[in-house]
Design a protein around this motif. Structure first.
Motif, PDB file in Angstrom:
ATOM      1  N   GLN A 623       0.838  -1.204   0.000  1.00  0.00           N
ATOM      2  CA  GLN A 623       0.000   0.000   0.000  1.00  0.00           C
ATOM      3  C   GLN A 623       0.876   1.259   0.000  1.00  0.00           C
ATOM      4  N   ALA A 624       1.941   1.225   0.832  1.00  0.00           N
ATOM      5  CA  ALA A 624       2.813   2.402   0.917  1.00  0.00           C
ATOM      6  C   ALA A 624       3.456   2.702  -0.426  1.00  0.00           C
ATOM      7  N   ARG A 625       3.873   1.670  -1.149  1.00  0.00           N
ATOM      8  CA  ARG A 625       4.542   1.868  -2.435  1.00  0.00           C
ATOM      9  C   ARG A 625       3.596   2.468  -3.478  1.00  0.00           C
ATOM     10  N   GLN A 626       2.285   2.288  -3.306  1.00  0.00           N
ATOM     11  CA  GLN A 626       1.339   2.902  -4.243  1.00  0.00           C
ATOM     12  C   GLN A 626       1.356   4.427  -4.114  1.00  0.00           C
ATOM     13  N   TYR A 627       1.544   4.912  -2.869  1.00  0.00           N
ATOM     14  CA  TYR A 627       1.539   6.363  -2.651  1.00  0.00           C
ATOM     15  C   TYR A 627       2.952   6.930  -2.667  1.00  0.00           C
ATOM     16  N   ARG A 628       3.948   6.110  -2.319  1.00  0.00           N
ATOM     17  CA  ARG A 628       5.332   6.591  -2.247  1.00  0.00           C
ATOM     18  C   ARG A 628       6.236   5.564  -2.934  1.00  0.00           C
ATOM     19  N   PRO A 629       6.297   5.610  -4.240  1.00  0.00           N
ATOM     20  CA  PRO A 629       7.120   4.641  -4.980  1.00  0.00           C
ATOM     21  C   PRO A 629       8.579   4.696  -4.523  1.00  0.00           C
ATOM     22  N   GLY A 630       9.173   3.531  -4.339  1.00  0.00           N
ATOM     23  CA  GLY A 630      10.577   3.451  -3.959  1.00  0.00           C
ATOM     24  C   GLY A 630      10.857   3.692  -2.498  1.00  0.00           C
ATOM     25  N   LEU A 631       9.799   3.846  -1.647  1.00  0.00           N
ATOM     26  CA  LEU A 631      10.019   4.086  -0.228  1.00  0.00           C
ATOM     27  C   LEU A 631      10.757   2.894   0.389  1.00  0.00           C
ATOM     28  N   PRO A 632      11.923   3.085   1.046  1.00  0.00           N
ATOM     29  CA  PRO A 632      12.631   1.973   1.700  1.00  0.00           C
ATOM     30  C   PRO A 632      11.789   1.408   2.852  1.00  0.00           C
ATOM     31  N   VAL A 633      11.834   0.091   2.990  1.00  0.00           N
ATOM     32  CA  VAL A 633      11.046  -0.578   4.031  1.00  0.00           C
ATOM     33  C   VAL A 633      11.954  -1.541   4.792  1.00  0.00           C
ATOM     34  N   LEU A 634      11.985  -1.393   6.112  1.00  0.00           N
ATOM     35  CA  LEU A 634      12.713  -2.313   6.978  1.00  0.00           C
ATOM     36  C   LEU A 634      11.689  -3.076   7.815  1.00  0.00           C
ATOM     37  N   PHE A 635      11.638  -4.397   7.589  1.00  0.00           N
ATOM     38  CA  PHE A 635      10.707  -5.236   8.352  1.00  0.00           C
ATOM     39  C   PHE A 635      11.385  -5.738   9.621  1.00  0.00           C
ATOM     40  N   MET A 636      10.603  -5.781  10.695  1.00  0.00           N
ATOM     41  CA  MET A 636      11.034  -6.426  11.940  1.00  0.00           C
ATOM     42  C   MET A 636      10.166  -7.668  12.131  1.00  0.00           C
ATOM     43  N   THR A 637      10.782  -8.792  12.487  1.00  0.00           N
ATOM     44  CA  THR A 637       9.985 -10.008  12.673  1.00  0.00           C
ATOM     45  C   THR A 637      10.576 -10.887  13.754  1.00  0.00           C
ATOM     46  N   GLY A 638       9.692 -11.558  14.473  1.00  0.00           N
ATOM     47  CA  GLY A 638      10.124 -12.557  15.445  1.00  0.00           C
ATOM     48  C   GLY A 638       9.843 -13.960  14.978  1.00  0.00           C
ATOM     49  N   GLU A 652      12.192  -5.245  -3.842  1.00  0.00           N
ATOM     50  CA  GLU A 652      13.299  -4.309  -4.022  1.00  0.00           C
ATOM     51  C   GLU A 652      13.193  -3.169  -3.019  1.00  0.00           C
ATOM     52  N   GLY A 653      14.324  -2.802  -2.437  1.00  0.00           N
ATOM     53  CA  GLY A 653      14.344  -1.723  -1.460  1.00  0.00           C
ATOM     54  C   GLY A 653      13.794  -2.141  -0.112  1.00  0.00           C
ATOM     55  N   MET A 654      13.672  -3.445   0.128  1.00  0.00           N
ATOM     56  CA  MET A 654      13.165  -3.951   1.407  1.00  0.00           C
ATOM     57  C   MET A 654      14.239  -4.802   2.069  1.00  0.00           C
ATOM     58  N   GLN A 655      14.350  -4.673   3.384  1.00  0.00           N
ATOM     59  CA  GLN A 655      15.244  -5.521   4.150  1.00  0.00           C
ATOM     60  C   GLN A 655      14.524  -5.983   5.412  1.00  0.00           C
TER      61      GLN A 655
END
Length: 688
Positions: A623-638, A652-655
């Motif tokens: 959803q975020a990429r639809q409004y802000r193309p190329g926005l870097p995303v850092l996921f946190m997960t347990g 792409e652009g996600m870690q």
């Protein structure tokens, strides 16, 4: 004046039979109305109606029948029409048999008694053979004559039929055994294996001569006894369980147990058994010598393995010693002649060899459960609570975890990391013992051990201890398995699913910690493992956190943090603030969308948990990429499974960074992603 009420009609007893008697009159019974009956008859009827015994009274020369409620079911459909009527009318099908018995009492004044007396009677629309215990006695009138026959009876039809079936069954059983004995007599006589036929309960029906040859027991010693009488007591529960499985139609193959020889010694027998509808047929082979040979072979193999291990250690250790002593010798000789240049490489060689030797010793100590521990006061309750969520995920959905901790802090002396490993080991073992699911209970309590001779043998000192119990509702252990549970490398799991070191490492940890571990288990009753550690008098002193080297700082970049856990969200926000970032926060995807949609807000990085309620982190990123193309995303997960499939999960652009993560790693990851963000991605205006 009130008119006196008329007396209640006789008989006064309650019940259906009494009601039927009160309804008799001259029109429906030769006896006439009950009020006109002779006193002797009324007295007998009063006694009969209140009795729990089955009683019928045949009165007068026509043998008119009167009976109580207990007797009525024995004549079936004849009741209630037979009440007060001549016996010949309703006992017509057996009157030729019954009347002579009644005549002997009424006319001859005799008492007639018999057990299991047969009668042919129609009481449910068809003839049937029934049996009664009978006692027919005369009822005398005041003048001494006999007025009627009092019959006290008890139907024994079910008992007689059951006795007949049992006799027929035993006869059939005898015949079948004889037939089978004739068919297999030659093999039966010649076989060196033990052959036995038992009932499904284990009662010996037949044995072959090999029993006497192998165990000293003759056929007369065994037939009619239980096979369990010859089983070594420790093996009896397992044999009982095997008999139960055979009774359910299962086969047994290579089932081993120990049987007692007549001289008192034990023999190991390997059994193959099959059931039929009545019997168990089993073949037992004496494998005592084979098992002893295997034990000798296993011992030899262990000694060979120890020799190989010792030789390998000696080889490696001598090489390392050579590196140390050789380097020292060269250094000593060079110093002696004044040649001190270029000594660093020999010093480095010696140091490297010494480090390799120390590492080898440490591995050997760990293998032999002699590793160096760091015993400190540990709050066992706090440790379990910190592990609870991890354990719930590790145990799976079929295992219900129950944590029953004694109130307050429970302080034990032990190595915290080793205690954590012990709890995990015991919990995983419990999970594996419940393949179909069950209950796993972790509990703690403070206990005081008084002096005990057995504890002195086990090396456990009296005193105050913390008891940590891990209890499951699983399959439990047989006595043999329980006796070997702590042996290194012993496991009942299939090859590749267990090393056999889990319980032995727990045992070694307990012994090193001056504690103890014990197991209470039985097949079908589950297992409880109790780990005892010495109680600590006070909590550990707080450790001052050392100062860390400065970490890379941000330059006021805006980070949108989406995390549903408030404590994690607070931590992330604090780290961002301390390291030069500005932050926006949201508890879930729906709360984060307005920030992403509002183009006037400047956002440099989206940091989002994966497991959000409702819309998950990956969906939010889309959803975020639809409004802000190329926005870097850092996921946190347990969740470990996400870490295993990052290439499929990330775009792409996600870690991704796995919880729990180190602060240093998180800060470096932030700086890396902010610096590498695409220059042309949609930023929006600066946030106010």
């Amino acid at each position: 004046m009130h008119q006196a009420s008329s007396p209640a009609p006789w008989p006064l007893a309650a019940g259906n039979a009494a009601s039927c008697i009160r309804a008799l009159n001259a029109g429906n019974s030769p006896l006439g109305p009950p009020g006109d009956w002779p006193a002797a008859l009324q007295t007998v009827v009063d006694l009969m109606l209140t009795s729990q015994a089955q009683i019928v009274l045949f009165w007068g020369p026509q043998y008119c029948a009167l009976y109580n409620d207990a007797y009525a079911p024995t004549i079936g459909d004849k009741h209630p029409a037979a009440m007060g009527r001549p016996g010949r009318e309703y006992w017509s099908e057996l009157w030729d048999d019954l009347c002579p018995l009644l005549d002997r009492v009424l006319l001859g004044g005799q008492t007639v008694a018999a057990r299991d007396r047969p009668f042919q009677i129609n009481r449910h629309g068809h003839m049937e053979e029934v049996f009664f215990d009978i006692s027919y006695s005369p009822v005398r009138l005041p003048d001494g004559s006999v007025g009627g026959v009092l019959c006290i009876v008890s139907e024994t039809t079910d008992r007689v039929n059951a006795t007949r079936r049992l006799a027929a069954s035993e006869a059939e059983l005898e015949q079948r055994v004889q037939e089978r004995t004739r068919d297999r007599n030659r093999l039966w006589q010649l076989s060196t294996d033990l052959l036995v036929v038992t009932s499904l309960e284990g009662r010996v029906v037949a044995v072959n001569p090999a029993w006497q040859t192998t165990l000293g027991w003759s056929e007369s010693d065994l037939v009619g006894t239980s096979i369990l009488d010859r089983v070594a007591p420790p093996d009896a529960p397992a044999v009982s369980g095997e008999l139960a499985r055979l009774a359910q139609g299962n086969h047994a193959s290579r089932f081993e147990c120990r049987l007692q020889h007549k001289d008192g010694s034990l023999r190991v027998l390997s059994w193959t058994a099959v059931p039929d509808d009545r019997f168990v047929h089993a073949v037992g082979r004496d494998v005592t010598a084979l098992r002893a040979s295997e034990q000798r072979t296993l011992h030899n193999q262990k000694m060979e393995a120890i020799g190989q291990l010792t030789g390998g250690i000696a080889h490696d250790f001598n090489n390392m010693l050579q590196g140390i002593t050789g380097a020292i010798e060269i250094i000593r000789r060079r110093i002696a002649i004044g040649r001190t240049q270029d000594l660093d490489r020999f010093v480095e060689t010696a140091a490297t060899s010494a480090q390799r030797a120390a590492a080898l010793v440490q591995r050997l100590l760990a293998f032999s459960r002699r590793q160096s521990l760091d015993p400190r006061p540990v709050d066992v309750n706090a440790l379990i609570r910190s592990m609870e969520e991890l354990m719930r995920r590790s145990l799976g959905e079929q295992v219900r975890l129950c944590v029953d901790l004694t109130p307050g802090a429970v302080l034990a002396i032990g190595d915290e990391s080793q205690l954590e490993s012990a709890i995990l080991n015991l919990s995983i073992n419990a999970r594996d013992a419940m393949p179909r699911g069950g209950d796993l209970t972790l509990s703690t309590e403070e206990v005081v051990l008084p002096p005990s001779a057995q504890r002195e043998i086990d090396g456990v000192l009296p005193g105050r201890y913390i008891a940590l119990r891990v209890a499951d509702t699983g399959t439990g252990m047989t006595p043999d398995v329980l006796a070997r549970a702590f042996d290194p490398f012993f496991t009942t799991k299939p090859i590749g699913q267990g090393t056999g070191l889990g319980l032995s490492m727990v045992y070694g940890f307990a012994q090193q910690s001056r504690g103890h571990v014990q197991i209470d288990s039985a097949p079908g009753r589950g297992t409880t493992v109790t780990l005892l550690l010495p109680r600590a008098a006070h909590a550990a002193a707080s450790v001052e956190v050392p100062m860390l080297d400065p970490l890379p700082q941000g330059n006021g970049e805006f980070v949108l943090v989406v995390e549903d856990d408030p404590s994690v969200r607070l931590f992330v926000l604090e780290v961002l603030a301390q390291h030069g970032y500005r932050a926006l926060e949201a508890a879930d995807g729906n709360a984060a969308l307005p920030f992403l949609i509002e183009q006037r807000l400047h956002i440099d990085l989206l940091v989002s948990d994966v497991g959000l309620p409702g819309m998950n982190g990956r969906q939010l990123a889309e959803q975020a990429r639809q409004y802000r193309p190329g926005l870097p995303v850092l996921f946190m997960t347990g969740y470990a499974e996400y870490a295993l499939n990052r290439s499929e999960f990330l775009g792409e652009g996600m870690q991704m960074i796995s919880k729990p993560f180190a602060l240093d790693a998180f800060v470096h990851k932030l700086r890396e992603m902010v610096r590498e963000r695409p220059a042309g991605h949609q930023k929006g205006a600066a946030a106010s």
